[in-house]
Design a protein around this motif. Structure first.
Motif, mmCIF file in Angstrom:
data_model
loop_
_atom_site.group_PDB
_atom_site.id
_atom_site.type_symbol
_atom_site.label_atom_id
_atom_site.label_comp_id
_atom_site.label_asym_id
_atom_site.label_seq_id
_atom_site.Cartn_x
_atom_site.Cartn_y
_atom_site.Cartn_z
ATOM 1 N N HIS A 102 0.999 -3.277 1.795
ATOM 2 C CA HIS A 102 0.263 -2.087 1.365
ATOM 3 C C HIS A 102 0.665 -1.539 0.005
ATOM 4 C CE1 HIS A 102 -1.711 -1.773 5.190
ATOM 5 N NE2 HIS A 102 -0.589 -1.584 5.859
ATOM 6 N N PRO B 275 -0.098 2.069 -4.204
ATOM 7 C CA PRO B 275 -0.657 1.526 -2.964
ATOM 8 C C PRO B 275 -1.698 0.474 -3.323
ATOM 9 C CG PRO B 275 -1.693 3.626 -3.456
ATOM 10 C CD PRO B 275 -0.668 3.384 -4.535
ATOM 11 N N LYS B 276 -1.920 -0.467 -2.427
ATOM 12 C CA LYS B 276 -2.941 -1.485 -2.700
ATOM 13 C C LYS B 276 -4.350 -0.958 -2.420
ATOM 14 C CE LYS B 276 -0.049 -5.572 -2.287
ATOM 15 N NZ LYS B 276 0.216 -6.842 -1.572
ATOM 16 N N GLY B 277 -4.438 0.088 -1.615
ATOM 17 C CA GLY B 277 -5.743 0.672 -1.315
ATOM 18 C C GLY B 277 -6.281 1.465 -2.490
ATOM 19 N N ALA C 296 -5.255 8.066 3.199
ATOM 20 C CA ALA C 296 -4.542 6.831 3.554
ATOM 21 C C ALA C 296 -4.067 6.900 5.002
ATOM 22 C CB ALA C 296 -3.362 6.630 2.608
ATOM 23 N N GLU D 136 0.044 3.051 5.685
ATOM 24 C CA GLU D 136 0.061 2.937 4.223
ATOM 25 C C GLU D 136 1.030 3.954 3.618
ATOM 26 O OE1 GLU D 136 -4.258 1.774 2.577
ATOM 27 O OE2 GLU D 136 -4.291 3.427 4.005
ATOM 28 N N GLU E 181 4.794 3.076 4.516
ATOM 29 C CA GLU E 181 5.249 1.885 3.792
ATOM 30 C C GLU E 181 5.404 2.185 2.304
ATOM 31 O OE1 GLU E 181 3.819 -2.037 5.067
ATOM 32 O OE2 GLU E 181 3.297 -2.352 2.972
ATOM 33 N N PHE E 182 4.472 2.953 1.761
ATOM 34 C CA PHE E 182 4.532 3.299 0.344
ATOM 35 C C PHE E 182 5.870 3.973 0.005
ATOM 36 C CE2 PHE E 182 3.921 6.171 -3.218
ATOM 37 C CZ PHE E 182 3.352 5.323 -4.156
#
Ligand code: AMP
Length: 122
Positions: A27, A46-48, A60, A64, A67-68
């Motif tokens: 993530h 974040p990848k989102g 989010a 997410e 983990e961020f």
């Protein structure tokens, strides 16, 4: 504010632009800032597709978000700045002078970072 999928960090995530990667999870991605403001200057994203801290904190998932912030902590440990100290910073919007409209946290360290913010008149 709608997410702009042509922003520079979206291009990095799609592999269209290179980055100096230091850490990656499902993530989140961490890489060195291209114009470092301190001996250690790492960006965690974040990848989102989240525009800002406001968007990320509201939209989010718990996975997410947790983990961020674990990645932010890991990056600081890996950079060796936990003992000496570091600063994490996220700019939001115009007053925060956010330049890239994809949420990111800066991790600064490796020297005395000075005062927290420059005082400005109201
Ligand atoms: P902000 O003002 O918080 O939006 O910060 C954006 C940061 O992204 C700045 O510190 C830039 O130096 C950094 N930046 C812009 N383009 C790149 C890139 N291609 N790779 C790494 N860092 C970048």
């Amino acid at each position: 504010m709608a997410y702009d999928s042509e922003n520079v960090f979206a291009k990095i995530l799609r592999g269209e632009l290179p980055c100096d990667k230091v850490y990656e999870t499902d993530h989140a991605l961490a890489f060195k800032d291209i114009q470092p403001q301190a001996p250690v200057h790492i960006l965690v994203i974040p990848k989102g597709p989240y525009v800002s801290m406001d968007d990320f904190s509201e939209n989010a998932s718990d996975a997410e978000i947790s983990e961020f912030f674990r990645v932010v902590g890991q990056v600081a440990r890996d950079a060796g700045v936990v003992e000496t100290g570091y600063r994490m910073l996220a700019n939001h919007g115009d007053d925060g002078r956010q330049e890239v409209p994809h949420f990111h946290v800066h991790v600064f360290g490796g020297c005395d970072l000075g005062g927290m913010v420059r005082r400005v008149s109201a």
